[in-house]
Design a protein around this motif. Structure first.
Motif, mmCIF file in Angstrom:
data_model
loop_
_atom_site.group_PDB
_atom_site.id
_atom_site.type_symbol
_atom_site.label_atom_id
_atom_site.label_comp_id
_atom_site.label_asym_id
_atom_site.label_seq_id
_atom_site.Cartn_x
_atom_site.Cartn_y
_atom_site.Cartn_z
ATOM 1 N N HIS A 154 0.838 -1.199 0.000
ATOM 2 C CA HIS A 154 0.000 0.000 0.000
ATOM 3 C C HIS A 154 0.876 1.254 0.000
ATOM 4 N N GLY A 155 0.429 2.270 -0.729
ATOM 5 C CA GLY A 155 1.196 3.509 -0.799
ATOM 6 C C GLY A 155 2.490 3.322 -1.565
ATOM 7 N N GLY A 156 2.390 2.699 -2.737
ATOM 8 C CA GLY A 156 3.588 2.323 -3.478
ATOM 9 C C GLY A 156 4.451 3.471 -3.946
ATOM 10 N N GLY A 158 5.048 6.196 -2.199
ATOM 11 C CA GLY A 158 5.682 6.842 -1.050
ATOM 12 C C GLY A 158 7.105 6.360 -0.837
ATOM 13 N N GLY A 159 7.742 6.907 0.190
ATOM 14 C CA GLY A 159 9.135 6.569 0.453
ATOM 15 C C GLY A 159 9.362 5.100 0.719
ATOM 16 N N ILE A 160 8.598 4.528 1.639
ATOM 17 C CA ILE A 160 8.757 3.113 1.967
ATOM 18 C C ILE A 160 8.254 2.245 0.827
ATOM 19 N N GLY A 161 7.116 2.615 0.236
ATOM 20 C CA GLY A 161 6.578 1.851 -0.874
ATOM 21 C C GLY A 161 7.546 1.761 -2.035
ATOM 22 N N THR A 162 8.230 2.860 -2.325
ATOM 23 C CA THR A 162 9.225 2.882 -3.393
ATOM 24 C C THR A 162 10.278 1.805 -3.177
ATOM 25 N N MET A 163 10.746 1.668 -1.946
ATOM 26 C CA MET A 163 11.773 0.670 -1.635
ATOM 27 C C MET A 163 11.191 -0.744 -1.608
ATOM 28 N N ALA A 164 10.003 -0.886 -1.035
ATOM 29 C CA ALA A 164 9.410 -2.213 -0.866
ATOM 30 C C ALA A 164 9.089 -2.866 -2.211
ATOM 31 N N ILE A 165 8.555 -2.084 -3.153
ATOM 32 C CA ILE A 165 8.239 -2.637 -4.478
ATOM 33 C C ILE A 165 9.505 -3.161 -5.139
ATOM 34 N N GLN A 166 10.554 -2.356 -5.122
ATOM 35 C CA GLN A 166 11.806 -2.765 -5.776
ATOM 36 C C GLN A 166 12.385 -4.029 -5.150
ATOM 37 N N LEU A 167 12.378 -4.094 -3.817
ATOM 38 C CA LEU A 167 12.979 -5.236 -3.141
ATOM 39 C C LEU A 167 12.144 -6.501 -3.329
ATOM 40 N N ALA A 168 10.817 -6.375 -3.217
ATOM 41 C CA ALA A 168 9.943 -7.539 -3.390
ATOM 42 C C ALA A 168 10.048 -8.089 -4.808
ATOM 43 N N ARG A 169 10.101 -7.199 -5.798
ATOM 44 C CA ARG A 169 10.241 -7.639 -7.183
ATOM 45 C C ARG A 169 11.579 -8.351 -7.382
ATOM 46 N N HIS A 170 12.635 -7.799 -6.782
ATOM 47 C CA HIS A 170 13.960 -8.424 -6.896
ATOM 48 C C HIS A 170 13.978 -9.818 -6.274
ATOM 49 N N GLY A 172 11.667 -11.890 -6.410
ATOM 50 C CA GLY A 172 10.941 -12.820 -7.270
ATOM 51 C C GLY A 172 9.444 -12.814 -7.116
ATOM 52 N N ALA A 173 8.902 -11.855 -6.349
ATOM 53 C CA ALA A 173 7.461 -11.809 -6.098
ATOM 54 C C ALA A 173 6.707 -11.096 -7.215
ATOM 55 N N THR A 174 5.416 -11.422 -7.319
ATOM 56 C CA THR A 174 4.477 -10.614 -8.088
ATOM 57 C C THR A 174 4.008 -9.507 -7.162
ATOM 58 N N VAL A 175 4.111 -8.259 -7.604
ATOM 59 C CA VAL A 175 3.848 -7.124 -6.721
ATOM 60 C C VAL A 175 2.654 -6.316 -7.215
ATOM 61 N N ALA A 176 1.674 -6.124 -6.332
ATOM 62 C CA ALA A 176 0.562 -5.201 -6.581
ATOM 63 C C ALA A 176 0.733 -4.007 -5.656
ATOM 64 N N THR A 177 0.224 -2.865 -6.061
ATOM 65 C CA THR A 177 0.320 -1.690 -5.200
ATOM 66 C C THR A 177 -0.874 -0.776 -5.400
ATOM 67 N N TYR A 210 -3.444 -13.298 -1.879
ATOM 68 C CA TYR A 210 -2.088 -12.781 -1.707
ATOM 69 C C TYR A 210 -1.425 -13.382 -0.463
ATOM 70 N N ASP A 211 -0.117 -13.569 -0.574
ATOM 71 C CA ASP A 211 0.660 -14.105 0.546
ATOM 72 C C ASP A 211 0.921 -13.048 1.608
ATOM 73 N N PHE A 212 1.165 -11.806 1.143
ATOM 74 C CA PHE A 212 1.578 -10.752 2.059
ATOM 75 C C PHE A 212 0.945 -9.413 1.696
ATOM 76 N N VAL A 213 0.680 -8.613 2.732
ATOM 77 C CA VAL A 213 0.298 -7.210 2.550
ATOM 78 C C VAL A 213 1.232 -6.362 3.407
ATOM 79 N N PHE A 214 1.822 -5.352 2.780
ATOM 80 C CA PHE A 214 2.660 -4.384 3.494
ATOM 81 C C PHE A 214 1.872 -3.078 3.530
ATOM 82 N N ASP A 215 1.381 -2.710 4.716
ATOM 83 C CA ASP A 215 0.511 -1.548 4.885
ATOM 84 C C ASP A 215 1.295 -0.339 5.379
#
Length: 312
Positions: A154-156, A158-170, A172-177, A210-215
């Motif tokens: 959530h909040g992709g 934003g500051g944390i979302g920006t980092m979380a999307i990149q790391l989760a994708r790296h 190997g995850a499928t990432v929604a935001t 989904y396996d995980f939600v990062f709020d």
């Protein structure tokens, strides 16, 4: 020295630039840093508002600021890993035993600092500590995201979302935001596979299994997120305490995130940046004299990445 301080709790109007704040002196196990830049975080607004005043009251006037980057000016007794002239980044919050990041100089425990990534400027480095370490702790340590997982951030934009999307994708995850429509291209560029315009579409009606939600948003967004998870999934929130009732109803694990910045985690962030896994995005850098504008911009909810204050 100049510093951004408050003499009372409140909104952005209580922020003042003090021209003659006392320069802090180095102590055992600590480092005097000549601060070049410091980023503005949600927690800085929360501290300024007085929300933590009962738990952790500040002695006024108080120098605000959490993330910063600068150059080591002096090392205290017992500090062996850093030396004068090193370019460093880390956490300088009053609540972490430092003297506040929003100042021309800060004294910081050595365990909250690390050398900045190769080729990264101090302005960009100042945008990393809280956001990148939060993403690292959640994606790698709490969720242990790997290939084949599905993660909602959530909040992709934003500051944390920006980092979380990149790391989760790296990983190997499928990432929604979730993001504003105008940020769609931005979050897709970070690696998001699915983008939900939260002003138009209900993410909990579109996503499932989904396996995980990062709020990073809280409130109703947090509560609705439980329905997105498959049984056995995990939701981690930066802002909410675990909702045991919803966790039991949906058969999932709910976790609260309290980010702990330290040298080891910062060194891992440095590796990720050096390898090109994560990139920093600074929406705008403001001179410290425009601190009120910087806070209002961050609090508008329309910033992509980070807002940074510069001190040199």
């Amino acid at each position: 020295m100049k510093a951004v301080q408050i003499s009372q709790y409140g909104d952005a109007s209580v922020l003042t630039v003090t021209a003659d704040a006392p320069k802090p002196t180095v102590a055992e196990g600590k480092v005097l840093v000549e601060v070049h830049a410091a980023s503005v975080n949600p927690v800085d607004s929360i501290i300024r508002s007085g929300a933590y005043a009962k738990m952790m009251p500040l002695a006024m006037p108080a120098t605000l600021g959490t993330d910063m980057a600068g150059v080591v000016a002096e090392v205290g007794p017992g500090v062996t890993d850093l030396k004068k002239g090193d370019k460093v980044y880390g956490m300088a919050s009053l609540l972490a035993g430092a003297t506040g990041a929003f100042a021309q100089y800060a004294v910081v425990p050595a365990g909250l600092l690390a050398r900045i990534p190769n080729g990264l400027g101090l302005t960009e480095a100042a945008a990393l500590p809280l956001t990148a370490v939060s993403a690292l702790e959640v994606i790698d340590e709490k969720m242990k995201v790997g290939k084949g997982h599905k993660v909602l951030v959530h909040g992709g934009a934003g500051g944390i979302g920006t980092m979380a999307i990149q790391l989760a994708r790296h990983r190997g995850a499928t990432v929604a935001t979730t993001a504003l429509a105008e940020s769609t291209a931005y979050v897709k560029g970070l690696g998001a596979d699915v983008v939900i315009d939260y002003q138009k579409d209900a993410f909990d009606k579109v996503l499932s299994g989904y396996d995980f939600v990062f709020d990073t948003v809280a409130g109703e967004t947090y509560k609705r997120s439980f329905a997105v998870l498959k049984r056995g999934g995990t939701i981690v929130s930066m802002l909410e305490q675990p909702n045991a009732e919803l966790a039991a109803q949906y058969g999932v694990t709910a976790v609260a995130q309290l980010t702990q910045v330290n040298t080891a985690r910062l060194n891992t962030v440095t590796e990720l940046v050096n390898k090109g896994v994560i990139k920093v995005h600074v929406e705008r850098a403001y001179p410290m004299e425009q601190v009120k504008d910087a806070f209002l911009a961050r609090e508008s909810g329309k910033v992509r990445g980070k807002v940074v204050l510069t001190f040199r």
